[in-house]
Design a protein around this motif. Structure first.
Motif, PDB file in Angstrom:
ATOM      1  N   GLN A 142      -9.923  -3.103  -4.188  1.00  0.00           N
ATOM      2  CA  GLN A 142     -11.063  -2.491  -3.500  1.00  0.00           C
ATOM      3  C   GLN A 142     -10.621  -1.234  -2.762  1.00  0.00           C
ATOM      4  O   GLN A 142     -11.325  -0.232  -2.750  1.00  0.00           O
ATOM      5  CB  GLN A 142     -11.715  -3.481  -2.533  1.00  0.00           C
ATOM      6  CG  GLN A 142     -13.020  -2.969  -1.958  1.00  0.00           C
ATOM      7  CD  GLN A 142     -14.056  -2.658  -3.039  1.00  0.00           C
ATOM      8  OE1 GLN A 142     -14.336  -3.479  -3.900  1.00  0.00           O
ATOM      9  NE2 GLN A 142     -14.621  -1.456  -3.004  1.00  0.00           N
ATOM     10  N   ALA A 143      -9.431  -1.268  -2.164  1.00  0.00           N
ATOM     11  CA  ALA A 143      -8.906  -0.071  -1.487  1.00  0.00           C
ATOM     12  C   ALA A 143      -8.697   1.061  -2.491  1.00  0.00           C
ATOM     13  O   ALA A 143      -8.983   2.226  -2.198  1.00  0.00           O
ATOM     14  CB  ALA A 143      -7.611  -0.404  -0.765  1.00  0.00           C
ATOM     15  N   ASP A 144      -8.199   0.720  -3.686  1.00  0.00           N
ATOM     16  CA  ASP A 144      -8.035   1.739  -4.734  1.00  0.00           C
ATOM     17  C   ASP A 144      -9.381   2.360  -5.088  1.00  0.00           C
ATOM     18  O   ASP A 144      -9.513   3.583  -5.171  1.00  0.00           O
ATOM     19  CB  ASP A 144      -7.425   1.135  -6.011  1.00  0.00           C
ATOM     20  CG  ASP A 144      -5.993   0.679  -5.848  1.00  0.00           C
ATOM     21  OD1 ASP A 144      -5.297   1.173  -4.944  1.00  0.00           O
ATOM     22  OD2 ASP A 144      -5.575  -0.189  -6.642  1.00  0.00           O
ATOM     23  N   SER A 169       0.832  -1.196   0.000  1.00  0.00           N
ATOM     24  CA  SER A 169       0.000   0.000   0.000  1.00  0.00           C
ATOM     25  C   SER A 169       0.869   1.249   0.000  1.00  0.00           C
ATOM     26  O   SER A 169       2.055   1.197   0.322  1.00  0.00           O
ATOM     27  CB  SER A 169      -0.926   0.022   1.219  1.00  0.00           C
ATOM     28  OG  SER A 169      -0.160   0.159   2.397  1.00  0.00           O
ATOM     29  N   ASN A 219     -12.069   2.533  -3.322  1.00  0.00           N
ATOM     30  CA  ASN A 219     -12.545   3.365  -2.208  1.00  0.00           C
ATOM     31  C   ASN A 219     -11.875   4.734  -2.249  1.00  0.00           C
ATOM     32  O   ASN A 219     -12.533   5.757  -2.055  1.00  0.00           O
ATOM     33  CB  ASN A 219     -12.288   2.689  -0.864  1.00  0.00           C
ATOM     34  CG  ASN A 219     -13.169   1.487  -0.635  1.00  0.00           C
ATOM     35  OD1 ASN A 219     -14.216   1.328  -1.267  1.00  0.00           O
ATOM     36  ND2 ASN A 219     -12.738   0.612   0.251  1.00  0.00           N
TER      37      ASN A 219
END
Length: 123
Positions: A82-84, A52, A86
């Motif tokens: 998914q973090a991207d 990350s 978000n």
């Protein structure tokens, strides 16, 4: 397919940053002028790890020319995690991902909703 425009010199610099930070990710903000991405801004006090990248967007100066983000993926997948997604939904604009092996063919651009954009390299 709609395309984002980026200066060749900036794209080559971003590829070099991705190679230099490998095996960690790097991340930055893209400045646009006259519809073309021309500069990258690295936020103060970033954390670039192997899975990350983190930076405090509150530390950025007010800058209306920032229209996108860029970050690298140390693996071969150019698809947003998914973090991207978000993050994309909170920041807005255009988001570029540079995947290993950090060549022009491994660069992708996305809208905030994760839909893909083309990339046009300009001299």
């Amino acid at each position: 397919m709609e395309a984002v425009r980026i200066r060749r010199e900036l794209l080559e610099y971003l590829l070099e940053l991705a190679r230099d930070f490998y095996p960690n990710e790097f991340a930055g903000f893209l400045r646009e002028r006259d519809g073309v991405f021309e500069e990258v801004l690295i936020a103060p006090n970033p954390h670039f790890g192997s899975s990350s990248a983190f930076f405090d967007t509150w530390m950025l100066p007010y800058d209306e020319s920032i229209k996108g983000t860029v970050h690298s993926h140390p693996g071969p997948s150019p698809w947003p995690s998914q973090a991207d997604l978000n993050f994309f939904s909170k920041f807005g604009g255009v988001h570029m991902i540079i995947a290993y092996p950090f060549t022009e063919d491994s660069v992708r651009a996305y809208r905030s909703d994760g839909s893909r954009l083309g990339i046009e390299v300009v001299e």
